[in-house]
Design a protein around this motif. Structure first.
Motif: not given
Length: 156
Positions: A93-112
């Motif tokens: 399928g298609t990749a979707v980028f989620v959250g900050e890049a690179p990930r440092t731990g900012e609040t992101c309810p979808e990633l919890e």
């Protein structure tokens, strides 16, 4: 998840089997397309949430650059040594980028929930250790094909 497989119904996993398999496996092979049209394949750990495959990728990798340019992706999760033991799943399928890049731990309810799942599965931790080098990709597959050769009853 809609299984789109037409051939190989005899060896195809049911949706509960497929879900259990993806939940229990750890490593997948991720295929992307490079700018010159050549495929690139690399191994990654992943998490399966019952709907989507979550990949924690280095942001300074060929995979990341390929997907930024062309988000089409195919992923294989497989195991077995002998012919009669082979089983696996291909998701594309298609990749979707989620959250900050690179990930440092900012609040992101979808990633919890994903990060809790990934940290427990791969590190035995309750929280995700962020290194500032990785970020999240989500694949909600458009197509799924599975196989479980153990159904054929072959013995090595």
């Amino acid at each position: 998840m809609a299984v789109t497989q037409r051939r190989g119904r005899r060896i195809m996993m049911s949706e509960p089997e497929l879900d259990a398999y993806l939940t229990g496996q750890r490593t997948c092979r991720v295929a992307t397309v490079s700018p010159d049209g050549r495929p690139h394949v690399g191994a990654l750990w992943f998490a399966w949430d019952g709907t989507s495959l979550w990949l924690y990728s280095l942001t300074r990798s060929r995979r990341w650059a390929d997907l930024r340019r062309d988000p089409r992706i195919a992923v294989v999760v497989d195991d077995g040594e002998e012919y009669g033991e082979l089983r696996g799943v291909e998701l594309s399928g298609t990749a979707v980028f989620v959250g900050e890049a690179p990930r440092t731990g900012e609040t992101c309810p979808e990633l919890e929930p994903v990060e809790r799942l990934f940290a427990r599965k791969n590190f035995g931790l309750d929280a995700m250790p962020h290194d500032g080098r990785h970020a999240w990709l989500r694949l909600t597959p458009d197509a799924v094909a599975s196989w479980d050769f153990r159904r054929l009853g072959h013995r090595p």
